[in-house]
Design an enzyme around this catalytic site. Structure first.
Site, mmCIF file in Angstrom:
data_model
loop_
_atom_site.group_PDB
_atom_site.id
_atom_site.type_symbol
_atom_site.label_atom_id
_atom_site.label_comp_id
_atom_site.label_asym_id
_atom_site.label_seq_id
_atom_site.Cartn_x
_atom_site.Cartn_y
_atom_site.Cartn_z
ATOM 1 N N TYR A 141 29.748 133.619 37.621
ATOM 2 C CA TYR A 141 28.807 134.200 38.657
ATOM 3 C C TYR A 141 29.315 135.184 39.395
ATOM 4 O O TYR A 141 30.227 134.915 40.022
ATOM 5 C CB TYR A 141 27.995 133.106 39.418
ATOM 6 C CG TYR A 141 27.142 133.539 40.340
ATOM 7 C CD1 TYR A 141 26.434 134.556 40.573
ATOM 8 C CD2 TYR A 141 26.920 132.353 41.489
ATOM 9 C CE1 TYR A 141 25.573 135.102 41.576
ATOM 10 C CE2 TYR A 141 26.066 132.893 42.535
ATOM 11 C CZ TYR A 141 25.299 134.204 42.354
ATOM 12 O OH TYR A 141 24.490 134.302 43.544
ATOM 13 N N LYS A 169 26.513 135.546 34.812
ATOM 14 C CA LYS A 169 25.322 135.941 35.474
ATOM 15 C C LYS A 169 25.801 137.022 35.944
ATOM 16 O O LYS A 169 26.534 137.218 36.829
ATOM 17 C CB LYS A 169 24.830 135.145 36.891
ATOM 18 C CG LYS A 169 23.853 135.663 37.620
ATOM 19 C CD LYS A 169 23.393 134.951 38.944
ATOM 20 C CE LYS A 169 22.420 135.743 39.618
ATOM 21 N NZ LYS A 169 21.987 135.069 40.919
#
Length: 310
Positions: A141, A169
């Site tokens: 992320y 992500k």
């Protein structure tokens, strides 16, 4: 075994009471709302969850509650490591791993310095991989707080080649970067899921198999339709993608409190308290309720068009 993570993956809010304790009744209703509105997985204990403002005990209980409430209906992934030292991060991640979540998400800005000097990213990742549960699916992320640290191509290839990671992500907010990353990870378990609404449609058409931006807290069903039906209805999909991009421009107006105001309208929970946003968003951002009215009007219009399209 690494589980597949793709589709519409909301970054979850954390509802609070007036006393700023976690509102678990509201959280349960929120989870059901995500599931009813097309979520394919849930990302708990993320920046949208205000993880930097939660104690470790709160982060652990939050992940445990989401996993227990989801009850296998869809995968739950969680992050929650916010510390500087990798030893403290290991404590955080190991604690989250024991909560029953399906995947553990590593924050890239915790794994090396912003300017690529100092501790090496791959050394830190290797150190954690050697110590985290071998059967736990992992993710990455590029969290924007406390600073955004994008992965280099070499770092991404290292993670893809490890076979341990199922999702990035992507917070590059740059379509060529997303397209390059999709190609770079082709053939590995690692999927690139974009988080930027402005490029969401083009990223999907370029092979990014989902979306995980903050406006999954407003209309995940519309992103789900865009992902799954755009080839059947290209003209409507393009029109919808413009609306979704423009609606998401409201994000700087006090998010995540902004999304809590929307869910207060829906009745998901009654309080818009936030630890991350400590000011009155209506006072700072004039006509905020009128803006939400327009967002809702757009939602209703496109849902009607989608229903008519069949």
């Amino acid at each position: 075994m690494t589980i597949a993570l793709k589709g519409i993956i909301p970054v979850m809010l954390t509802p609070f009471t007036e006393a700023k304790t976690i509102d678990y009744s509201g959280l349960e209703r929120l989870i059901e709302w995500y599931i009813a509105n097309g979520a394919d997985a849930l990302f708990a204990v993320a920046q949208s969850s205000e993880m930097q403002f939660l104690t470790l005990d709160e982060r652990v209980e939050l992940a445990r509650f989401v996993a227990r409430t989801a009850a296998g209906r869809l995968p739950v992934i969680a992050s929650g490591h916010i510390s500087e030292s990798r030893e403290d991060q290991l404590t955080e991640l190991t604690s989250i791993a024991k909560t029953g979540v399906d995947g553990l998400v590593l924050v890239t800005n915790r794994l090396a310095s912003l300017d690529l000097t100092g501790t090496n990213f791959t050394d830190n990742v290797t150190w954690l991989l050697d110590r985290l549960p071998k059967d736990m699916t992992l993710g990455l992320y590029e969290c924007p707080a406390p600073f955004r640290r994008l992965l280099s191509d070499d770092e991404l290839a290292f993670c893809a080649d490890s076979g341990r990671f199922a999702i990035l992500k992507d917070v590059s907010c740059d379509l060529p970067t997303v397209q390059r990353r999709v190609k770079l990870t082709n053939g590995s378990p690692l999927r690139i899921v974009n988080a930027n609404a402005a490029i969401a449609f083009d990223a999907i058409k370029s092979g990014a198999p989902g979306f995980t931006g903050v406006f999954t807290n407003f209309h995940p069903d519309l992103y789900k339709w865009l992902l799954t039906q755009h080839q059947k209805h290209p003209s409507l999909a393009n029109e919808l993608s413009v609306y979704l991009a423009l609606a998401a421009m409201a994000e700087p107006m006090g998010y995540p409190k902004l999304a809590k105001l929307y869910h207060q309208r829906l009745g998901t929970f009654s309080c818009i308290e936030s630890r991350a946003v400590d000011f009155d968003i209506r006072e700072r951002f004039w006509a905020l309720d009128a803006l939400i009215d327009k967002i809702v009007e757009g939602q209703e219009s496109f849902r009607a068009k989608i229903a008519a399209a069949g």
